[in-house]
Design a protein around this motif. Structure first.
Motif, PDB file in Angstrom:
ATOM      1  N   ILE A  10       3.352  -6.882  -1.995  1.00 36.34           N
ATOM      2  CA  ILE A  10       2.719  -6.512  -0.727  1.00 36.34           C
ATOM      3  C   ILE A  10       1.946  -7.693  -0.156  1.00 36.34           C
ATOM      4  CG2 ILE A  10       1.097  -4.939   0.392  1.00 36.34           C
ATOM      5  CD1 ILE A  10       1.683  -2.932  -1.828  1.00 36.34           C
ATOM      6  N   THR A  11       2.240  -8.023   1.088  1.00 39.33           N
ATOM      7  CA  THR A  11       1.504  -9.055   1.815  1.00 39.33           C
ATOM      8  C   THR A  11       0.729  -8.385   2.945  1.00 39.33           C
ATOM      9  OG1 THR A  11       3.211 -10.695   1.338  1.00 39.33           O
ATOM     10  CG2 THR A  11       1.667 -11.200   3.117  1.00 39.33           C
ATOM     11  N   THR A  12      -0.574  -8.588   2.952  1.00 37.04           N
ATOM     12  CA  THR A  12      -1.442  -7.967   3.948  1.00 37.04           C
ATOM     13  C   THR A  12      -1.947  -9.018   4.932  1.00 37.04           C
ATOM     14  OG1 THR A  12      -2.159  -6.325   2.319  1.00 37.04           O
ATOM     15  CG2 THR A  12      -3.499  -6.554   4.304  1.00 37.04           C
ATOM     16  N   TYR A  13      -1.628  -8.810   6.198  1.00 30.86           N
ATOM     17  CA  TYR A  13      -2.109  -9.689   7.267  1.00 30.86           C
ATOM     18  C   TYR A  13      -3.316  -9.036   7.927  1.00 30.86           C
ATOM     19  CZ  TYR A  13       2.564 -11.613   6.567  1.00 30.86           C
ATOM     20  OH  TYR A  13       3.702 -12.139   6.015  1.00 30.86           O
ATOM     21  N   SER A  14      -3.858  -9.705   8.932  1.00 29.93           N
ATOM     22  CA  SER A  14      -5.053  -9.182   9.603  1.00 29.93           C
ATOM     23  C   SER A  14      -4.786  -7.854  10.292  1.00 29.93           C
ATOM     24  CB  SER A  14      -5.586 -10.202  10.617  1.00 29.93           C
ATOM     25  OG  SER A  14      -4.565 -10.513  11.577  1.00 29.93           O
ATOM     26  N   LEU A  34       9.427   0.191 -29.117  1.00 27.63           N
ATOM     27  CA  LEU A  34       9.372   0.753 -27.768  1.00 27.63           C
ATOM     28  C   LEU A  34       7.976   0.519 -27.220  1.00 27.63           C
ATOM     29  CD1 LEU A  34      11.079   4.229 -28.439  1.00 27.63           C
ATOM     30  CD2 LEU A  34      12.169   2.129 -27.659  1.00 27.63           C
ATOM     31  N   ALA A  35       7.889  -0.077 -26.006  1.00 28.30           N
ATOM     32  CA  ALA A  35       6.585  -0.397 -25.435  1.00 28.30           C
ATOM     33  C   ALA A  35       6.660  -0.310 -23.914  1.00 28.30           C
ATOM     34  CB  ALA A  35       6.121  -1.782 -25.861  1.00 28.30           C
ATOM     35  N   ALA A  36       5.484  -0.206 -23.284  1.00 26.37           N
ATOM     36  CA  ALA A  36       5.403  -0.161 -21.824  1.00 26.37           C
ATOM     37  C   ALA A  36       4.191  -0.962 -21.375  1.00 26.37           C
ATOM     38  CB  ALA A  36       5.292   1.279 -21.329  1.00 26.37           C
ATOM     39  N   ASN A  37       4.332  -1.673 -20.254  1.00 24.25           N
ATOM     40  CA  ASN A  37       3.236  -2.426 -19.662  1.00 24.25           C
ATOM     41  C   ASN A  37       3.019  -1.982 -18.227  1.00 24.25           C
ATOM     42  OD1 ASN A  37       2.480  -4.204 -21.796  1.00 24.25           O
ATOM     43  ND2 ASN A  37       4.333  -5.408 -21.431  1.00 24.25           N
ATOM     44  N   HIS A  38       1.758  -2.040 -17.801  1.00 24.43           N
ATOM     45  CA  HIS A  38       1.410  -1.756 -16.410  1.00 24.43           C
ATOM     46  C   HIS A  38       0.505  -2.882 -15.920  1.00 24.43           C
ATOM     47  CE1 HIS A  38      -0.679   1.013 -13.259  1.00 24.43           C
ATOM     48  NE2 HIS A  38       0.098   0.099 -12.710  1.00 24.43           N
ATOM     49  N   PHE A  39       1.020  -3.698 -15.018  1.00 24.93           N
ATOM     50  CA  PHE A  39       0.265  -4.821 -14.475  1.00 24.93           C
ATOM     51  C   PHE A  39      -0.098  -4.539 -13.021  1.00 24.93           C
ATOM     52  CE2 PHE A  39       2.768  -6.805 -17.880  1.00 24.93           C
ATOM     53  CZ  PHE A  39       1.757  -7.427 -18.592  1.00 24.93           C
ATOM     54  N   ASN A  40      -1.378  -4.689 -12.709  1.00 23.31           N
ATOM     55  CA  ASN A  40      -1.865  -4.452 -11.355  1.00 23.31           C
ATOM     56  C   ASN A  40      -2.610  -5.697 -10.868  1.00 23.31           C
ATOM     57  OD1 ASN A  40      -2.749  -3.416  -8.936  1.00 23.31           O
ATOM     58  ND2 ASN A  40      -4.327  -2.101  -9.831  1.00 23.31           N
ATOM     59  N   PHE A  41      -1.979  -6.444  -9.962  1.00 21.35           N
ATOM     60  CA  PHE A  41      -2.614  -7.594  -9.340  1.00 21.35           C
ATOM     61  C   PHE A  41      -3.159  -7.144  -7.976  1.00 21.35           C
ATOM     62  CE2 PHE A  41       0.326  -9.332 -12.352  1.00 21.35           C
ATOM     63  CZ  PHE A  41      -0.249 -10.508 -12.812  1.00 21.35           C
ATOM     64  N   PRO A  42      -4.463  -6.946  -7.846  1.00 19.46           N
ATOM     65  CA  PRO A  42      -5.009  -6.476  -6.568  1.00 19.46           C
ATOM     66  C   PRO A  42      -4.943  -7.569  -5.502  1.00 19.46           C
ATOM     67  CG  PRO A  42      -6.776  -6.992  -8.085  1.00 19.46           C
ATOM     68  CD  PRO A  42      -5.493  -7.149  -8.866  1.00 19.46           C
ATOM     69  N   SER A  87      -5.462 -18.426   5.509  1.00 19.33           N
ATOM     70  CA  SER A  87      -6.603 -17.559   5.758  1.00 19.33           C
ATOM     71  C   SER A  87      -6.143 -16.188   6.250  1.00 19.33           C
ATOM     72  CB  SER A  87      -7.542 -18.193   6.797  1.00 19.33           C
ATOM     73  OG  SER A  87      -6.861 -18.384   8.032  1.00 19.33           O
ATOM     74  N   ASP A  88      -6.898 -15.159   5.868  1.00 20.39           N
ATOM     75  CA  ASP A  88      -6.661 -13.780   6.292  1.00 20.39           C
ATOM     76  C   ASP A  88      -5.319 -13.222   5.817  1.00 20.39           C
ATOM     77  OD1 ASP A  88      -9.097 -13.789   7.617  1.00 20.39           O
ATOM     78  OD2 ASP A  88      -8.195 -14.526   9.491  1.00 20.39           O
ATOM     79  N   ILE A  89      -4.731 -13.809   4.780  1.00 15.88           N
ATOM     80  CA  ILE A  89      -3.497 -13.275   4.198  1.00 15.88           C
ATOM     81  C   ILE A  89      -3.742 -13.015   2.713  1.00 15.88           C
ATOM     82  CG2 ILE A  89      -1.062 -13.690   3.682  1.00 15.88           C
ATOM     83  CD1 ILE A  89      -0.901 -15.434   6.141  1.00 15.88           C
ATOM     84  N   TYR A  90      -3.374 -11.793   2.265  1.00 16.84           N
ATOM     85  CA  TYR A  90      -3.593 -11.399   0.876  1.00 16.84           C
ATOM     86  C   TYR A  90      -2.282 -10.878   0.278  1.00 16.84           C
ATOM     87  CZ  TYR A  90      -8.528 -11.580   2.204  1.00 16.84           C
ATOM     88  OH  TYR A  90      -9.758 -11.987   2.650  1.00 16.84           O
ATOM     89  N   PHE A 102       0.944 -16.101 -13.959  1.00 17.89           N
ATOM     90  CA  PHE A 102       1.784 -16.829 -13.005  1.00 17.89           C
ATOM     91  C   PHE A 102       1.336 -18.280 -12.954  1.00 17.89           C
ATOM     92  CE2 PHE A 102       2.435 -12.490 -11.468  1.00 17.89           C
ATOM     93  CZ  PHE A 102       3.805 -12.486 -11.272  1.00 17.89           C
ATOM     94  N   SER A 103       2.296 -19.183 -13.052  1.00 15.65           N
ATOM     95  CA  SER A 103       1.985 -20.610 -13.016  1.00 15.65           C
ATOM     96  C   SER A 103       2.986 -21.328 -12.128  1.00 15.65           C
ATOM     97  CB  SER A 103       2.011 -21.201 -14.431  1.00 15.65           C
ATOM     98  OG  SER A 103       3.283 -21.009 -15.036  1.00 15.65           O
ATOM     99  N   GLY A 104       2.591 -22.497 -11.652  1.00 20.90           N
ATOM    100  CA  GLY A 104       3.457 -23.283 -10.774  1.00 20.90           C
ATOM    101  C   GLY A 104       2.960 -23.258  -9.348  1.00 20.90           C
ATOM    102  N   ALA A 105       3.875 -23.427  -8.412  1.00 22.49           N
ATOM    103  CA  ALA A 105       3.524 -23.484  -6.992  1.00 22.49           C
ATOM    104  C   ALA A 105       2.917 -22.160  -6.531  1.00 22.49           C
ATOM    105  CB  ALA A 105       4.752 -23.821  -6.157  1.00 22.49           C
ATOM    106  N   ASN A 106       2.057 -22.264  -5.517  1.00 27.51           N
ATOM    107  CA  ASN A 106       1.382 -21.087  -4.972  1.00 27.51           C
ATOM    108  C   ASN A 106       2.353 -20.332  -4.066  1.00 27.51           C
ATOM    109  OD1 ASN A 106      -0.344 -19.193  -4.034  1.00 27.51           O
ATOM    110  ND2 ASN A 106      -1.742 -20.606  -2.985  1.00 27.51           N
ATOM    111  N   VAL A 107       3.299 -19.636  -4.697  1.00 32.31           N
ATOM    112  CA  VAL A 107       4.294 -18.870  -3.955  1.00 32.31           C
ATOM    113  C   VAL A 107       3.968 -17.385  -4.021  1.00 32.31           C
ATOM    114  CG1 VAL A 107       6.735 -18.279  -3.756  1.00 32.31           C
ATOM    115  CG2 VAL A 107       6.070 -20.611  -4.367  1.00 32.31           C
ATOM    116  N   VAL A 108       3.837 -16.852  -5.251  1.00 29.83           N
ATOM    117  CA  VAL A 108       3.485 -15.451  -5.427  1.00 29.83           C
ATOM    118  C   VAL A 108       1.967 -15.291  -5.489  1.00 29.83           C
ATOM    119  CG1 VAL A 108       3.763 -13.430  -6.905  1.00 29.83           C
ATOM    120  CG2 VAL A 108       5.659 -15.032  -6.617  1.00 29.83           C
TER     121      VAL A 108
END
Length: 416
Positions: free
Chosen positions: A346-350, A281-289, A296-299, A238-244
């Motif tokens: 998924i956005t995790t707040y406090s 034929l191919a498959a990808n699995h991407f996991n961004f923890p 602050s306090d937002i993930y 991911f590149s560009g503005a800090n959106v995702v």
């Protein structure tokens, strides 16, 4: 556009490099004194009839140039045979974009090498191809006369259609009447034939008689099927503005790949330069923890799967070639059709969690550009490695997700 431009330049350079390479095969030359000189001929993928060849009497000798001016015939053993003739060469075009509204029967008288297709007891078939078109010629062995089999096209402006003048049919019907009188099967074969090597070969074999001794040279073009497996390491950035995610956030995915395809061979004997059409034929699995955001306090986190069917047209060039080892480069582009699981951003707040389904939205169709190198062992086992240039799989203004990959695989080539 820069990638497409680079691909075009590389393709042109590949063609130029191809014509500069030597590929000496056993053969012989017949000079103007009817002496047969045995040695080695620099065998090329002649899309047009050669205007000359390089010939060496031995591997240690310097090459000599032979042309229709000093050569009666030459052959690459068990592959191709050419004879020198002085013939009429029609100048009319057959490509739709070049057709005129008037019938063009102009011709020149040239001394050329004609390619032998059928050597018969009664009549023989030859071909001559240049930048205008392919023409076929008939040699009447009873008179030693060589004539072009006439075929012309022109436009009918009134009906906006193409008019076809198939003069080769009455020409061949006269030979059939002379050598196979009363044979209605051959007459029907001629009247229903197209102006093609395969159809004309069938006619010449029939007129000469199936029981007579014939030398029929195979069509040089051909096809070859293959299937393979590979492993791919894909990277989504991911590149560009800090959106995702913050700029430069990336994750890798390792997955198996299944493939099958077909090679369209210009010359099935040399297999030096050819087109390949591949299905993968191919498959990808991407996991961004959980990744901290600028607040602050937002993930943020993202976990999704991508399933892709890719159609990949390619140009393959063997820059080193022996009977049991070929080293190649491969350039092409991939048309990718992807589907995705029911993922969520998924956005995790406090003290709470929110899920934005199907965000970010990934492209279902996109183009990518693979670059491949590899070897072919013992005519059947192809081992390769490839790099896929980064291609955007999102369509947002503030940010983008770029997908690139490394791949290593093995293909099995069917047939000879």
């Amino acid at each position: 556009m820069k990638i497409l431009y680079s691909f075009t330049v590389l393709y042109v350079l590949t063609i130029s490099f191809l014509h500069a390479q030597s590929n000496y095969k056993q053969g012989y030359v017949v000079n103007m004194n009817n002496d047969t000189l045995k040695g080695f001929i620099d065998y090329k993928e002649w899309s047009n009839n050669p205007t000359g060849i390089n010939f060496k009497a031995g591997n240690g000798n310097s090459p000599q140039r032979y042309t229709p001016l000093n050569t009666k015939a030459f052959a690459v053993n068990n592959l191709e045979y050419y004879e020198r003739f002085i013939v009429q060469v029609s100048k009319s075009h057959v490509e739709l974009s070049d057709l005129s509204s008037e019938l063009d029967t102009t011709y020149s008288i040239d001394t050329v090498f004609l390619k032998s297709i059928v050597l018969g007891k009664r009549i023989s078939l030859y071909s001559f191809t240049d930048k205008i078109k392919t023409r076929f010629y008939v040699l009447d062995n009873s008179s030693d006369q060589v004539r072009e089999l006439k075929y012309f096209l022109c436009l009918n402006d009134e009906t906006n259609t193409i008019k076809e003048f198939s003069g080769y049919r009455p020409q061949l019907l006269r030979f059939a009447a002379n050598y196979q009188p009363g044979n209605l099967k051959i007459s029907r074969l001629i009247n229903e034939s197209s102006y093609s090597e395969k159809k004309l070969t069938d006619i010449f074999v029939a007129i000469n008689g199936y029981n007579n001794k014939l030398v029929v040279h195979d069509n040089m073009s051909g096809k070859r099927f293959f299937a393979g497996v590979a492993v791919r390491s894909s990277k989504l950035t991911f590149s560009g503005a800090n959106v995702v995610f913050p700029d430069g956030t990336q994750k890798n995915s390792f997955s198996p790949v299944l493939s099958t395809g077909i090679d369209i061979l210009t010359n099935k004997n040399t297999k030096t330069l050819f087109l390949r059409f591949e299905l993968e034929l191919a498959a990808n699995h991407f996991n961004f923890p959980k990744t901290p955001s600028s607040w602050s306090d937002i993930y943020h986190s993202l976990d999704f799967k991508q399933y892709t069917v890719a159609v990949i047209p390619q140009v393959v060039y063997n820059f080193y070639s022996t009977d049991n080892l070929k080293v190649f480069v491969d350039l092409g582009f991939s048309i990718n059709f992807s589907a995705y699981n029911n993922y969520g951003y998924i956005t995790t707040y406090s003290n709470s969690v929110s899920i934005n389904n199907k965000y970010p939205e990934f492209e279902r169709t996109y183009i990518s550009f693979p670059l491949k190198v590899g070897v072919l062992l013992n005519k059947h086992f192809e081992i390769y490695g490839s790099y896929w240039l980064s291609s955007s799989v999102t369509n947002y203004i503030q940010f983008s997700g770029g997908l690139s990959a490394y791949q290593a695989g093995v293909n099995y080539m069917f047939g000879k």
